[in-house]
Each structure stands twice: as structure tokens, then as C-alpha cells.
Design an enzyme around this catalytic site. Structure first.
Site, PDB file in Angstrom:
ATOM      1  N   LYS A 192      -2.332  -1.663  -3.134  1.00  0.00           N
ATOM      2  CA  LYS A 192      -3.518  -1.127  -2.365  1.00  0.00           C
ATOM      3  C   LYS A 192      -3.338   0.336  -2.677  1.00  0.00           C
ATOM      4  O   LYS A 192      -2.713   0.890  -2.072  1.00  0.00           O
ATOM      5  CB  LYS A 192      -3.676  -1.361  -1.082  1.00  0.00           C
ATOM      6  CG  LYS A 192      -4.743  -0.478  -0.152  1.00  0.00           C
ATOM      7  CD  LYS A 192      -4.966  -1.156   0.987  1.00  0.00           C
ATOM      8  CE  LYS A 192      -6.005  -0.324   1.631  1.00  0.00           C
ATOM      9  NZ  LYS A 192      -6.602  -0.763   2.889  1.00  0.00           N
TER      10      LYS A 192
ATOM     11  N   GLU B   5       0.816  -0.956  -0.015  1.00  0.00           N
ATOM     12  CA  GLU B   5       0.145   0.010   0.107  1.00  0.00           C
ATOM     13  C   GLU B   5       0.786   1.093   0.008  1.00  0.00           C
ATOM     14  O   GLU B   5       1.256   1.871   1.064  1.00  0.00           O
ATOM     15  CB  GLU B   5      -1.046   0.014   1.225  1.00  0.00           C
ATOM     16  CG  GLU B   5      -1.806   1.378   1.251  1.00  0.00           C
ATOM     17  CD  GLU B   5      -2.634   1.354   2.570  1.00  0.00           C
ATOM     18  OE1 GLU B   5      -2.622   0.689   3.308  1.00  0.00           O
ATOM     19  OE2 GLU B   5      -3.608   2.103   2.513  1.00  0.00           O
TER      20      GLU B   5
HETATM   21  P1  13P Z   1      -9.301   4.102   4.119  1.00  0.00           P
HETATM   22  O1  13P Z   1     -10.200   3.244   3.191  1.00  0.00           O
HETATM   23  O2  13P Z   1     -10.107   4.636   5.208  1.00  0.00           O
HETATM   24  O3  13P Z   1      -8.373   5.069   3.580  1.00  0.00           O
HETATM   25  O4  13P Z   1      -8.542   2.965   4.775  1.00  0.00           O
HETATM   26  C1  13P Z   1      -7.935   2.233   4.177  1.00  0.00           C
HETATM   27  C2  13P Z   1      -6.643   1.734   4.891  1.00  0.00           C
HETATM   28  O5  13P Z   1      -6.694   0.437   5.208  1.00  0.00           O
HETATM   29  C3  13P Z   1      -5.635   2.611   5.129  1.00  0.00           C
HETATM   30  O6  13P Z   1      -4.441   2.040   5.268  1.00  0.00           O
END
Ligand code: 13P
Length: 339
Positions: free
Chosen positions: A220, A178
Site C-alpha cells: 500500500k 504500507e
Molecule cells: P487515506 O486514503 O485517507 O490516505 O487512508 C488510507 C489509509 O488507510 C492510511 O493508512
């Protein structure tokens, strides 16, 4: 490393109609969420809230995986079933957030780098024993209108993501990679596209150098979107087109799935954007969601910590899961929000 097993798990998480529930808020973050409904963040309140989410009937049709926080992975339902076991029994893959948060990057004011690599190999072995089959590491890329992020900051974060991903695969755990370019600030959508492109290019360079197998990860990313304070907000179509252009250029086709974060978008916008991307034809990877706030904000608002609102809150949660499940297949319509 069993790459076939990693592939199977990754594909299970992003199977048709399915995405990920990010319920891995750290203790300080869940405190913020509970503050918004005037609820004290006790261990029991946190447990009860996660129980509300994980026992909602029917979500297994739309939720392929749930990301948990360390504390939650070790908690149980009221009748004593460990959360990872409850989820697995329902056909939902349990996952675990393993990073230790983004901290200021020394000598680079305004930028951060994520900590948590030391001891990670041992922690992954324990998490695996507790039932986690996938993991998450969030790199935070701060952005402004001119010189943030620096190339050094991008490389530092991409390098840490790749070290994490390699350790996960070694432990037979699917890494969710991510790199989040933030939505905060006044930058426009074009600036977000430039920065997101650079970040994704560096992330895949580092993953490759660390010998991470692309078939056994999930990405992500943020959507390509204008900063919250930008006077010109892009349309749903513009966001979908810019995001897909960027991902098509920089994400290898071997990656099984892209699961977007919501990043502070409203629940409806996050669903609408995901839907628009899935109406743009067949993509090389599954295009789905891994939302935290966009799945949970309406649930918290309905629940408010009251037992009497438990069923109402589960209804709100099911609705968001279902609408995102439809958007993930490109068959959502904004009018469905009223139903
Ligand atoms: P949000 O969808 O609230 O941005 O959170 C996703 C997430 O896991 C951030 O690390």
C-alpha cells in the site's frame, strides 16, 4: 504458514474491479472526521457510521476487503450480526489495523516510527479468531525539501514493517505493507520520486531479510505526487508515469497487488490517478485502491450524522466504490462524476 491460502486471500482482495475500503480510523482520527460534520464521536455514532458503509447495497462488486479498527471488529449491526461476519457473508474480506500509530523517532527531530510490535503475535491470534484474514501496518515517512527522511529513519520504519509482515504470515494473515511518504509540504514530484524509490528499495530489502513471502502480501504505497504546498502541481499523466516508473523499478513481480492510499488527494483526483495508471498497459501486479478519505469524504458530507440522510450517504458511497472499481480497470472517465 499456509502460503497458498495467503495467496488466495490476497488475490481475492484485488480481484478484477475490486479494491479495499480503509475504514480503520483510530478513535482520535474518526473524532477528527466527525468533527468536520459537527458530530460527537460516541461509540454508537461510530458503529452506526460503519454500519452505513458495510450495508451499502452492491459494494461487494467493487470492494474486495475492508480494513477495520479494533473496536469495529468487535461491533455488530443493529440486528446483532458481527461486522466481520456481515462482510464475509457478502464476499468481502475483513481486515484489521494492527499498528499503534506513528510516534516521534528519538534523536531524529521531524521523523516518526510506528509502534505496535510488542505483543503483536498474541493480538494476531485473537484477530484471526475474530475473523480477520488480512492486516495493515502504516509506516509514516515524513518528507521535506532536503534532509528528511534520514536513511536511519527509513531503515527503522522498513524494519518494523518487515517484522510485522513476518508475524502476520506466520499467523496466516495477509499483511498489507504500507510505507506512506506524506503529501504534506512544499517538495516537488521529483523529490517525492527519489524518497519513494529509496523507501520501497529498503522495504523490499527488509521484507526479504525477514523471509517474508512476496506472493502473500499486498503493498500500500503513496502515489508519486508533489507536496500539497508545492507551487507546481503535476498533471494526472505525470503522476501516473512517475508512480509506475518507481513501482516498476522497486516492487517485485511476485507481489499480487498494489493498493494505493489516497493520502489527502480529493476523491476525484485519487480516482483519476488510479485510472491513468491502469490505462498504461498490463502491469506485473494488480493496481488498485485502499482509500480512506477518498472513499469516505463524500459519504460523511452527505450523512452528517442524520438518520434522514442515511440512504443518500449510501448512494454517495456506492458511487465512489463504483467509480474506483472502474478506475481500477482503466475505464473511468471524469465525466462520470456528473452522473
Ligand atoms: P487515506 O486514503 O485517507 O490516505 O487512508 C488510507 C489509509 O488507510 C492510511 O493508512
Amino acid at each position: 504458514m499456509n502460503i497458498d491460502q495467503l495467496k488466495v486471500v490476497a488475490q481475492q482482495i484485488v480481484a478484477p474491479q475490486k479494491g479495499v475500503l480503509a475504514a480503520d480510523e483510530s478513535s482520535p482520527t474518526i473524532k477528527k472526521r466527525f468533527d468536520s460534520i459537527n458530530l460527537e464521536s460516541t461509540e454508537e455514532h461510530r458503529r452506526r457510521y460503519r454500519e452505513l458503509l458495510f450495508t451499502t447495497e452492491g459494494i461487494e462488486q467493487y470492494v474486495g476487503g475492508v480494513i477495520l479498527f479494533d473496536e469495529t471488529l468487535r461491533q455488530t449491526t443493529r440486528d446483532g450480526t458481527p461486522f466481520p461476519e456481515l462482510l464475509s457473508r457478502r464476499g468481502i474480506v475483513p481486515g484489521i489495523k494492527v499498528d499503534k500509530g506513528a510516534k516521534p523517532l528519538a534523536q531524529y527531530p521531524g521523523e516518526r516510527v510506528t509502534e505496535g510490535l510488542d505483543g503483536l503475535r498474541d493480538r494476531l491470534a485473537e484477530y484471526r479468531q475474530l475473523g480477520a484474514k488480512f492486516a495493515k501496518w502504516r509506516a509514516v515517512i515524513d518528507i521535506d525539501e532536503d534532509d528528511i527522511p534520514s536513511q536511519f529513519g527509513v531503515v527503522a520504519n522498513a524494519h518494523a514493517l518487515a517484522r510485522y509482515a513476518a508475524l502476520c504470515q506466520e499467523a496466516d494473515i495477509v499483511p498489507i505493507v504500507e510505507p506512506e511518504v506524506l503529501m504534506d509540504g512544499g517538495h516537488d514530484i521529483a523529490r517525492c520520486e527519489v524518497v519513494t524509490s529509496n523507501v520501497l528499495e529498503e522495504v523490499f530489502t527488509q521484507l526479504d531479510a525477514h523471509r517474508v513471502v512476496f506472493d502473500g502480501i499486498l503493498l500500500k504505497p503513496n502515489m508519486v505526487i508533489a507536496g500539497k504546498k508545492c507551487p507546481r502541481q503535476a498533471s494526472v499523466e505525470e503522476v501516473a508515469e512517475a508512480t509506475m516508473r518507481c513501482l516498476n523499478r522497486y516492487v517485485p513481480a511476485a507481489v499480487p497487488g498494489i493498493v494505493f492510499l489516497s493520502g489527502g488527494q480529493s476523491a476525484e483526483d485519487a480516482t483519476d490517478h488510479l485510472n491513468a495508471m491502469n490505462t498504461m498497459g498490463v502491469h506485473p501486479w494488480q493496481v488498485s485502491f485502499s482509500y480512506g478519505r477518498a472513499l469516505q469524504a463524500p459519504v460523511l458530507a452527505a450523512w452528517k450524522g442524520q438518520e434522514a440522510s442515511f440512504a443518500e450517504a449510501q448512494k454517495a458511497f456506492f458511487k465512489r466504490c463504483k467509480l474506483n472499481g472502474l478506475a481500477r480497470d482503466g475505464v473511468y472517465e471524469r465525466e462520470m462524476e456528473a452522473a
